[in-house]
Design a protein around this motif. Sequence first.
Motif, PDB file in Angstrom:
ATOM      1  N   ILE A  36       0.843  -1.195   0.000  1.00  0.00           N
ATOM      2  CA  ILE A  36       0.000   0.000   0.000  1.00  0.00           C
ATOM      3  C   ILE A  36       0.884   1.252   0.000  1.00  0.00           C
ATOM      4  O   ILE A  36       1.753   1.405   0.853  1.00  0.00           O
ATOM      5  CB  ILE A  36      -0.938   0.028   1.231  1.00  0.00           C
ATOM      6  N   GLY A  37       0.640   2.136  -0.954  1.00  0.00           N
ATOM      7  CA  GLY A  37       1.391   3.385  -1.042  1.00  0.00           C
ATOM      8  C   GLY A  37       2.644   3.255  -1.887  1.00  0.00           C
ATOM      9  O   GLY A  37       3.108   2.159  -2.177  1.00  0.00           O
ATOM     10  N   PRO A  38       3.191   4.411  -2.288  1.00  0.00           N
ATOM     11  CA  PRO A  38       4.368   4.403  -3.165  1.00  0.00           C
ATOM     12  C   PRO A  38       5.664   4.173  -2.394  1.00  0.00           C
ATOM     13  O   PRO A  38       5.770   4.492  -1.210  1.00  0.00           O
ATOM     14  CB  PRO A  38       4.361   5.817  -3.753  1.00  0.00           C
ATOM     15  N   LYS A  39       6.647   3.624  -3.090  1.00  0.00           N
ATOM     16  CA  LYS A  39       7.983   3.498  -2.512  1.00  0.00           C
ATOM     17  C   LYS A  39       8.535   4.903  -2.309  1.00  0.00           C
ATOM     18  O   LYS A  39       8.439   5.747  -3.188  1.00  0.00           O
ATOM     19  CB  LYS A  39       8.908   2.711  -3.439  1.00  0.00           C
ATOM     20  N   GLN A  40       9.108   5.153  -1.125  1.00  0.00           N
ATOM     21  CA  GLN A  40       9.693   6.454  -0.848  1.00  0.00           C
ATOM     22  C   GLN A  40      11.099   6.346  -0.299  1.00  0.00           C
ATOM     23  O   GLN A  40      11.924   7.222  -0.541  1.00  0.00           O
ATOM     24  CB  GLN A  40       8.816   7.232   0.148  1.00  0.00           C
ATOM     25  N   PHE A  41      11.359   5.259   0.441  1.00  0.00           N
ATOM     26  CA  PHE A  41      12.642   5.152   1.124  1.00  0.00           C
ATOM     27  C   PHE A  41      13.226   3.743   1.010  1.00  0.00           C
ATOM     28  O   PHE A  41      12.482   2.763   0.899  1.00  0.00           O
ATOM     29  CB  PHE A  41      12.487   5.496   2.604  1.00  0.00           C
ATOM     30  N   GLU A  42      14.508   3.678   1.093  1.00  0.00           N
ATOM     31  CA  GLU A  42      15.208   2.406   1.111  1.00  0.00           C
ATOM     32  C   GLU A  42      14.688   1.551   2.266  1.00  0.00           C
ATOM     33  O   GLU A  42      14.526   2.052   3.383  1.00  0.00           O
ATOM     34  CB  GLU A  42      16.706   2.672   1.289  1.00  0.00           C
ATOM     35  N   GLY A  43      14.370   0.299   1.982  1.00  0.00           N
ATOM     36  CA  GLY A  43      13.952  -0.634   3.018  1.00  0.00           C
ATOM     37  C   GLY A  43      12.479  -0.595   3.386  1.00  0.00           C
ATOM     38  O   GLY A  43      12.058  -1.318   4.284  1.00  0.00           O
ATOM     39  N   ASP A  44      11.664   0.195   2.682  1.00  0.00           N
ATOM     40  CA  ASP A  44      10.243   0.278   3.043  1.00  0.00           C
ATOM     41  C   ASP A  44       9.405  -0.853   2.448  1.00  0.00           C
ATOM     42  O   ASP A  44       8.217  -0.966   2.725  1.00  0.00           O
ATOM     43  CB  ASP A  44       9.637   1.642   2.711  1.00  0.00           C
ATOM     44  N   SER A  45      10.015  -1.717   1.643  1.00  0.00           N
ATOM     45  CA  SER A  45       9.350  -2.879   1.013  1.00  0.00           C
ATOM     46  C   SER A  45       8.140  -2.497   0.178  1.00  0.00           C
ATOM     47  O   SER A  45       7.214  -3.281   0.018  1.00  0.00           O
ATOM     48  CB  SER A  45       8.940  -3.921   2.060  1.00  0.00           C
ATOM     49  N   LYS A  46       8.143  -1.302  -0.370  1.00  0.00           N
ATOM     50  CA  LYS A  46       7.044  -0.841  -1.212  1.00  0.00           C
ATOM     51  C   LYS A  46       7.471  -0.856  -2.677  1.00  0.00           C
ATOM     52  O   LYS A  46       8.636  -0.687  -2.996  1.00  0.00           O
ATOM     53  CB  LYS A  46       6.610   0.568  -0.817  1.00  0.00           C
ATOM     54  N   THR A  47       6.497  -1.035  -3.553  1.00  0.00           N
ATOM     55  CA  THR A  47       6.710  -0.963  -4.995  1.00  0.00           C
ATOM     56  C   THR A  47       6.429   0.482  -5.409  1.00  0.00           C
ATOM     57  O   THR A  47       5.450   1.067  -4.977  1.00  0.00           O
ATOM     58  CB  THR A  47       5.763  -1.935  -5.718  1.00  0.00           C
ATOM     59  N   PRO A  48       7.309   1.071  -6.240  1.00  0.00           N
ATOM     60  CA  PRO A  48       7.104   2.469  -6.643  1.00  0.00           C
ATOM     61  C   PRO A  48       5.774   2.687  -7.353  1.00  0.00           C
ATOM     62  O   PRO A  48       5.155   1.744  -7.843  1.00  0.00           O
ATOM     63  CB  PRO A  48       8.252   2.740  -7.618  1.00  0.00           C
ATOM     64  N   GLU A  49       5.361   3.941  -7.414  1.00  0.00           N
ATOM     65  CA  GLU A  49       4.212   4.369  -8.211  1.00  0.00           C
ATOM     66  C   GLU A  49       4.668   5.557  -9.031  1.00  0.00           C
ATOM     67  O   GLU A  49       5.407   6.414  -8.541  1.00  0.00           O
ATOM     68  CB  GLU A  49       3.040   4.761  -7.302  1.00  0.00           C
ATOM     69  N   GLY A  50       4.260   5.586 -10.296  1.00  0.00           N
ATOM     70  CA  GLY A  50       4.651   6.683 -11.172  1.00  0.00           C
ATOM     71  C   GLY A  50       5.049   6.161 -12.533  1.00  0.00           C
ATOM     72  O   GLY A  50       4.813   4.999 -12.880  1.00  0.00           O
ATOM     73  N   THR A  51       5.680   7.035 -13.301  1.00  0.00           N
ATOM     74  CA  THR A  51       6.128   6.682 -14.653  1.00  0.00           C
ATOM     75  C   THR A  51       7.643   6.538 -14.661  1.00  0.00           C
ATOM     76  O   THR A  51       8.362   7.442 -14.231  1.00  0.00           O
ATOM     77  CB  THR A  51       5.686   7.760 -15.657  1.00  0.00           C
ATOM     78  N   TYR A  52       8.090   5.394 -15.159  1.00  0.00           N
ATOM     79  CA  TYR A  52       9.512   5.067 -15.217  1.00  0.00           C
ATOM     80  C   TYR A  52       9.797   4.431 -16.573  1.00  0.00           C
ATOM     81  O   TYR A  52       8.938   4.390 -17.451  1.00  0.00           O
ATOM     82  CB  TYR A  52       9.877   4.107 -14.069  1.00  0.00           C
ATOM     83  N   PHE A  53      10.996   3.908 -16.740  1.00  0.00           N
ATOM     84  CA  PHE A  53      11.389   3.232 -17.973  1.00  0.00           C
ATOM     85  C   PHE A  53      12.096   1.933 -17.632  1.00  0.00           C
ATOM     86  O   PHE A  53      12.695   1.802 -16.561  1.00  0.00           O
ATOM     87  CB  PHE A  53      12.345   4.113 -18.790  1.00  0.00           C
ATOM     88  N   ILE A  54      12.031   0.984 -18.552  1.00  0.00           N
ATOM     89  CA  ILE A  54      12.854  -0.220 -18.421  1.00  0.00           C
ATOM     90  C   ILE A  54      14.253   0.218 -18.835  1.00  0.00           C
ATOM     91  O   ILE A  54      14.459   0.671 -19.966  1.00  0.00           O
ATOM     92  CB  ILE A  54      12.323  -1.368 -19.324  1.00  0.00           C
ATOM     93  N   ASP A  55      15.203   0.136 -17.913  1.00  0.00           N
ATOM     94  CA  ASP A  55      16.519   0.710 -18.189  1.00  0.00           C
ATOM     95  C   ASP A  55      17.683  -0.274 -18.198  1.00  0.00           C
ATOM     96  O   ASP A  55      18.814   0.100 -18.475  1.00  0.00           O
ATOM     97  CB  ASP A  55      16.807   1.861 -17.226  1.00  0.00           C
ATOM     98  N   ARG A  56      17.423  -1.539 -17.887  1.00  0.00           N
ATOM     99  CA  ARG A  56      18.506  -2.525 -17.922  1.00  0.00           C
ATOM    100  C   ARG A  56      17.934  -3.937 -17.890  1.00  0.00           C
ATOM    101  O   ARG A  56      16.786  -4.128 -17.557  1.00  0.00           O
ATOM    102  CB  ARG A  56      19.478  -2.309 -16.761  1.00  0.00           C
ATOM    103  N   ARG A  57      18.796  -4.886 -18.232  1.00  0.00           N
ATOM    104  CA  ARG A  57      18.401  -6.297 -18.275  1.00  0.00           C
ATOM    105  C   ARG A  57      19.436  -7.086 -17.490  1.00  0.00           C
ATOM    106  O   ARG A  57      20.620  -6.804 -17.560  1.00  0.00           O
ATOM    107  CB  ARG A  57      18.385  -6.786 -19.717  1.00  0.00           C
ATOM    108  N   ASN A  58      18.964  -8.099 -16.770  1.00  0.00           N
ATOM    109  CA  ASN A  58      19.889  -8.963 -16.046  1.00  0.00           C
ATOM    110  C   ASN A  58      19.612 -10.416 -16.412  1.00  0.00           C
ATOM    111  O   ASN A  58      18.713 -11.043 -15.859  1.00  0.00           O
ATOM    112  CB  ASN A  58      19.764  -8.752 -14.536  1.00  0.00           C
ATOM    113  N   PRO A  59      20.389 -10.955 -17.349  1.00  0.00           N
ATOM    114  CA  PRO A  59      20.193 -12.348 -17.755  1.00  0.00           C
ATOM    115  C   PRO A  59      20.670 -13.340 -16.695  1.00  0.00           C
ATOM    116  O   PRO A  59      20.346 -14.520 -16.759  1.00  0.00           O
ATOM    117  CB  PRO A  59      21.025 -12.468 -19.033  1.00  0.00           C
ATOM    118  N   ASN A  60      21.444 -12.861 -15.717  1.00  0.00           N
ATOM    119  CA  ASN A  60      21.980 -13.724 -14.661  1.00  0.00           C
ATOM    120  C   ASN A  60      21.350 -13.417 -13.307  1.00  0.00           C
ATOM    121  O   ASN A  60      21.971 -13.609 -12.267  1.00  0.00           O
ATOM    122  CB  ASN A  60      23.506 -13.562 -14.584  1.00  0.00           C
TER     123      ASN A  60
END
Length: 174
Positions: free
Chosen positions: A74-98
């Motif tokens: 519930i609610g947007p991610k704001q701080f490190e360690g809050d276990s929240k998923t962000p809310e807003g507009t972002y971009f896919i900026d990297r891939r991790n095949p491993n």
Amino acid sequence: MKRNEQTHTTRRNLLLGGTALLALTACGDTSKFRHYSGPHVTEVQVFKAKRRMYLLSGREVLKTYKIGLGGNPIGPKQFEGDSKTPEGTYFIDRRNPNSAYHLSLGISYPNAQDRAFAEAQGKKPGGDIFIHGRAKKNKGRGKDWTAGCIAVKDKEIEEIYAMIANGTVIHIFP
């Protein structure tokens, strides 16, 4: 006598080779990397309350996925360690095949606004937010178990990884 031995050896080798080939075929393609040749994914929409993620091409929904979120959804991610998923507009900026979570696609959180807000509160915004799989070891952990990421099944992240290009916009709604 020698001719019979050669015929027997040839038959045995053919039988063993055929059996090995059949066993390999039965295993199927075990690669986690898929090929996608459908319509271009122009955006990703995540609806946290519905626990759904949609891949769109223009206005057409190409795929829908059930998702897991951060342990405190519930609610947007704001701080490190809050276990929240962000809310807003972002971009896919990297891939991790491993990835430790099978495969993963990085989300550009935190943006400048997220960093400024956290700094104004004297805190860090956190980071390393991804769309990722479950890596089998996390199966059965419930629907919201990540540290703020968006989780799907391993087979689904294989498909998503093939469909989404870096730079694709992702809208994350409450």
